[in-house]
Design a protein around this motif. Structure first.
Motif, PDB file in Angstrom:
ATOM      1  N   ALA A 148      -2.971  14.225   1.364  1.00 34.53           N
ATOM      2  CA  ALA A 148      -3.355  12.877   0.956  1.00 34.53           C
ATOM      3  C   ALA A 148      -4.624  12.938   0.112  1.00 34.53           C
TER       4      ALA A 148
ATOM      5  N   LYS B 260       0.490   5.666  -0.005  1.00 35.92           N
ATOM      6  CA  LYS B 260      -0.354   6.861   0.087  1.00 35.92           C
ATOM      7  C   LYS B 260      -0.051   7.736  -1.132  1.00 35.92           C
TER       8      LYS B 260
ATOM      9  N   ALA C 263      -5.094   6.322  -1.847  1.00 35.20           N
ATOM     10  CA  ALA C 263      -4.101   5.269  -1.641  1.00 35.20           C
ATOM     11  C   ALA C 263      -4.193   4.269  -2.780  1.00 35.20           C
TER      12      ALA C 263
ATOM     13  N   THR D 224      -0.174  11.479  -2.601  1.00 36.67           N
ATOM     14  CA  THR D 224      -0.301  12.881  -2.190  1.00 36.67           C
ATOM     15  C   THR D 224      -0.312  13.759  -3.434  1.00 36.67           C
TER      16      THR D 224
ATOM     17  N   SER E  74       0.839  -1.193   0.000  1.00 40.48           N
ATOM     18  CA  SER E  74       0.000   0.000   0.000  1.00 40.48           C
ATOM     19  C   SER E  74       0.878   1.248   0.000  1.00 40.48           C
TER      20      SER E  74
ATOM     21  N   THR F  80     -11.760   1.943   2.405  1.00 35.61           N
ATOM     22  CA  THR F  80     -10.418   1.544   2.001  1.00 35.61           C
ATOM     23  C   THR F  80     -10.225   0.055   2.274  1.00 35.61           C
TER      24      THR F  80
END
Length: 188
Positions: free
Chosen positions: A97, A81, A100, A83, A79, A124
């Motif tokens: 953010a 993130k 993801a 941005t 995984s 998520t």
């Protein structure tokens, strides 16, 4: 008896010049006092309509995610993130953010990216190594490692994203969110 002075007809027909000047300045000042807040307030309210969308002409929509060195060929997905700049009507938030992704590298070293949002209701998803699958904690949606749905809860499989490997080891993803709850993959 005291006599009071009453203005004669010539004074009433031609008021003093000073009286006109005072009234003119009062109207002018009142107009400025009214116009300034209206102009700035109107500019603030209309700003989202008048503001041009900030788009980098050099940008191709791809975002740098990570390095291929962090992925094992045939290994478990990881995984990351995502941005970037997020903008609402009045404010732009830089480097916040925005979502993801899960990245996995196949045996042939090709990289696949999945949006981490469940297509059922947008929760998520998590990768569960013991089940070797993606599981949604909200409503038990599940997906195999290739992103296909494992049960009938989600309307479609995990949403794949465009991926490019640049400079031999940089992973760039064209991140998009898609409408939840539909069988079609519709960008939002």
């Amino acid at each position: 008896m005291t006599e009071t002075h009453s203005p004669d007809a010539t004074e009433q027909a031609n008021p003093p010049r000073r009286n006109f000047l005072v009234k003119f300045v009062a109207v002018l000042v009142g107009g400025v006092i009214t116009a300034v807040p209206l102009v700035f307030g109107g500019g603030f309210i209309l700003n989202p309509l008048l503001k041009k969308k900030s788009s980098d002409e050099d940008s191709d929509g791809f975002t740098f995610i990570g390095s291929t060195n962090s992925l094992l060929p045939g290994g478990p997905p990881r995984s990351y993130k995502v941005t970037g700049a997020k903008q609402d009507a009045w404010t732009t938030y830089s480097e916040t953010a925005i979502g993801a992704v899960y990245l996995k590298m196949d045996e042939d070293r090709s990289v696949t990216a999945f949006n981490a949002s469940c297509p059922h209701l947008g929760c998520t998803v998590n990768y569960k190594s013991d089940a070797n699958a993606f599981i949604c904690p909200c409503h038990d949606s599940s997906f195999s490692l290739d992103g296909e749905r494992s049960n009938e809860i989600p309307p479609r499989g995990l949403d794949t994203l465009n991926v490019e490997v640049r400079n031999d080891n940089e992973i760039w993803v064209k991140f998009e969110n898609f409408r939840a709850g539909t069988a079609e993959k519709i960008p939002v």
